[in-house]
Design a protein around this motif. Structure first.
Motif, PDB file in Angstrom:
ATOM      1  N   MET A 114       0.828  -1.210   0.000  1.00  0.00           N
ATOM      2  CA  MET A 114       0.000   0.000   0.000  1.00  0.00           C
ATOM      3  C   MET A 114       0.853   1.248   0.000  1.00  0.00           C
ATOM      4  O   MET A 114       0.580   2.209  -0.703  1.00  0.00           O
ATOM      5  CB  MET A 114      -0.908  -0.047   1.235  1.00  0.00           C
ATOM      6  N   ARG A 135       2.414   1.918  -3.282  1.00  0.00           N
ATOM      7  CA  ARG A 135       1.485   2.045  -4.399  1.00  0.00           C
ATOM      8  C   ARG A 135       1.634   3.385  -5.113  1.00  0.00           C
ATOM      9  O   ARG A 135       1.651   3.449  -6.330  1.00  0.00           O
ATOM     10  CB  ARG A 135       0.053   1.886  -3.859  1.00  0.00           C
ATOM     11  N   LYS A 136       1.779   4.380  -4.291  1.00  0.00           N
ATOM     12  CA  LYS A 136       1.873   5.711  -4.883  1.00  0.00           C
ATOM     13  C   LYS A 136       3.154   5.866  -5.706  1.00  0.00           C
ATOM     14  O   LYS A 136       3.167   6.507  -6.757  1.00  0.00           O
ATOM     15  CB  LYS A 136       1.801   6.799  -3.806  1.00  0.00           C
ATOM     16  N   TYR A 137       4.243   5.223  -5.217  1.00  0.00           N
ATOM     17  CA  TYR A 137       5.489   5.322  -5.981  1.00  0.00           C
ATOM     18  C   TYR A 137       5.390   4.520  -7.271  1.00  0.00           C
ATOM     19  O   TYR A 137       5.930   4.896  -8.318  1.00  0.00           O
ATOM     20  CB  TYR A 137       6.668   4.850  -5.126  1.00  0.00           C
ATOM     21  N   LEU A 154       2.671   4.060  -8.913  1.00  0.00           N
ATOM     22  CA  LEU A 154       1.860   4.879  -9.815  1.00  0.00           C
ATOM     23  C   LEU A 154       2.716   5.958 -10.462  1.00  0.00           C
ATOM     24  O   LEU A 154       2.647   6.181 -11.680  1.00  0.00           O
ATOM     25  CB  LEU A 154       0.695   5.504  -9.027  1.00  0.00           C
ATOM     26  N   LEU A 155       3.532   6.580  -9.651  1.00  0.00           N
ATOM     27  CA  LEU A 155       4.394   7.647 -10.166  1.00  0.00           C
ATOM     28  C   LEU A 155       5.320   7.118 -11.246  1.00  0.00           C
ATOM     29  O   LEU A 155       5.446   7.693 -12.333  1.00  0.00           O
ATOM     30  CB  LEU A 155       5.201   8.260  -9.010  1.00  0.00           C
ATOM     31  N   LEU A 182       3.449   6.304 -14.462  1.00  0.00           N
ATOM     32  CA  LEU A 182       3.082   7.491 -15.233  1.00  0.00           C
ATOM     33  C   LEU A 182       4.312   8.133 -15.872  1.00  0.00           C
ATOM     34  O   LEU A 182       4.252   8.625 -17.000  1.00  0.00           O
ATOM     35  CB  LEU A 182       2.347   8.506 -14.348  1.00  0.00           C
TER      36      LEU A 182
END
Lengths: 281, 164
Positions: A1, A4-6, A8-9, A12
């Motif tokens: 979790m 997750r943001k990394y 996503l980064l 992208l």
């Protein structure tokens, strides 16, 4: 979790780099632009129309507001210029009047004092002017008062800084006069109606005609000889065997008199040659 | 929430092509999608900020006819950074949001310049910073402050409304 943001980064970023790498100078890699354009263009067109309409309304409003304020300022300007023109015209007329008065003053062979009318009494009982010359200016009671056209009246009351002038059409005014053409003497008296009547003119003389100029006779010593008083407008013979009667139109327009000359010195000369009767400008 | 974010994305990009030119001051227009990216990132976190920034940048690249992917990358990064800042700072305070917006606009400008230099972008760095990026950052800050104020008023009104 937490990662997750990394993830996503990074994803992208990779997509972005991929998009950057497929870009070709010839435009071959322009499909993302085409796709976005297909989605956005209709919306942009609609929005541009709305924006143009809104801007048009706003622009019309601004124009209207501008025109309105311009109209107001122009109206104010017109008003200001109109007042200015009136002032100039007034000053011009005053200048002409004063010039005529000054010319008369220079012509007359006696001492005079110029005065400005500061009040007028125009009722039926009394007809008088008040001028801004009084005891301080050594104005004497019964001094004759004239304008370039002729006689106005005489001073009947002297105050500290003003003098009251009885007009020749005042009901209690009487002036010794004569017909300038025939030298026949008579008396010009004021009447309650504001007219001046010529009375007690001997029939034995040369008579009187409509249009005759009546001047002061100098009899009685109150008024110098030869001051124009008025012109005969009507001859009235009421059956009297001895005298002519006539109506006079005063040469001076009392309603418009603003500056006068007060005669302060005595003279025995006939003043008529110093007057040049004519319409006041 | 997704719908509102999608609407913001679409509305922000439409506003950038239609409203922003009319808001120009001295030739400088605000970057509305970037403003929304930062404000959204600060409030909703790095994921939303990054996604929103990426999508907004991609649309701007495509719509503007520029290098597709450049703004997607920089705005995605800025949205992510804003989200990270939002996790560490008291983001409801305008004193964080507005300077953060100015700072991130400057960062985005530097990043974009660096990226475009790879594609032989000709403008000198100093001129670009002085005449484009810095004024736009200040404008964004000003507009952001107005937006934050408006949001605060709306939120206060909603909380105090008897209809909530």
């Amino acid at each position: 979790m937490k990662h997750r943001k990394y993830a996503l980064l990074v994803s992208l970023l990779l997509v972005s780099l991929l998009l950057l790498s497929v870009r070709t100078p010839g435009g071959g890699g322009a499909w993302p632009g085409d796709l976005v354009g297909a989605l956005l263009t209709p919306l942009q067109v609609t929005l541009a129309k709305i924006q143009r309409s809104a801007l048009g309304v706003w622009s019309a409003y601004l124009d209207w507001k501008h025109v309105r304020s311009e109209n107001q300022s122009l109206r104010a300007e017109v008003e200001r210029l109109r007042i200015q023109a009136l002032r100039v015209e007034d000053a011009h007329k005053e200048n002409l009047r004063l010039r005529r008065l000054l010319a008369l003053r220079d012509r007359l062979p006696l001492s005079t004092l110029a005065g400005e009318v500061i009040a007028k009494e125009w009722g039926g009982w009394v007809r008088s002017l008040t001028v801004n010359r009084g005891r301080g200016d050594r104005v004497a009671r019964l001094s004759p008062v004239i304008v370039p056209e002729g006689l106005v009246g005489r001073v009947v009351e002297v105050r500290a800084q003003a003098a009251v002038v009885q007009l020749i059409n005042d009901p209690s005014s009487a002036v010794a006069v004569m017909v300038q053409r025939t030298r026949t003497a008579g008396v010009a008296e004021g009447e309650p109606g504001g007219t001046v009547r010529l009375k007690f003119m001997a029939r034995a003389g040369g008579g009187v005609q409509v249009g005759d100029l009546i001047v002061t006779s100098g009899l009685g010593g109150l008024f110098p000889k030869g001051l124009p008083v008025g012109r005969v407008t009507a001859v009235e013979d009421k059956g009297s065997a001895l005298f002519h009667f006539a109506l006079l139109a005063p040469v001076a327009d009392f309603a418009r008199v603003e500056e006068v000359l007060l005669l302060t010195g005595p003279t025995g000369a006939d003043l008529f040659p110093h007057f040049s009767p004519g319409p006041e400008t | 929430m997704r719908l509102s974010v999608a609407l913001m994305l679409l509305g922000g990009n439409l506003a950038q092509t239609s409203v922003a030119p009319a808001l120009r001051i001295g030739g400088v227009a605000p970057d509305i999608p970037l403003l929304l990216t930062v404000l959204l990132g600060l409030r909703r976190g790095p994921e939303v900020g990054c996604l929103f920034g990426f999508a907004a940048g991609l649309i701007q690249d495509a719509a503007g006819g520029g290098v597709v992917g450049a703004q997607a990358l920089t705005k995605g990064l800025v949205g992510f950074a804003a989200g990270l800042m939002g996790e560490r700072l008291w983001v409801s305070n305008p004193l964080v949001q507005v300077p953060g917006l100015v700072l991130l606009t400057l960062v985005e400008g530097v990043l974009r310049y660096g990226l475009l230099r790879l594609f032989h972008f000709p403008a000198p760095f100093g001129d670009l910073m002085l005449y484009v990026v810095l004024p736009q950052a200040l404008y964004n800050g000003f507009l952001g402050a107005a937006s934050v104020l408006a949001l605060t008023v709306v939120e206060f009104w909603r909380e105090s409304s008897p209809w909530r």
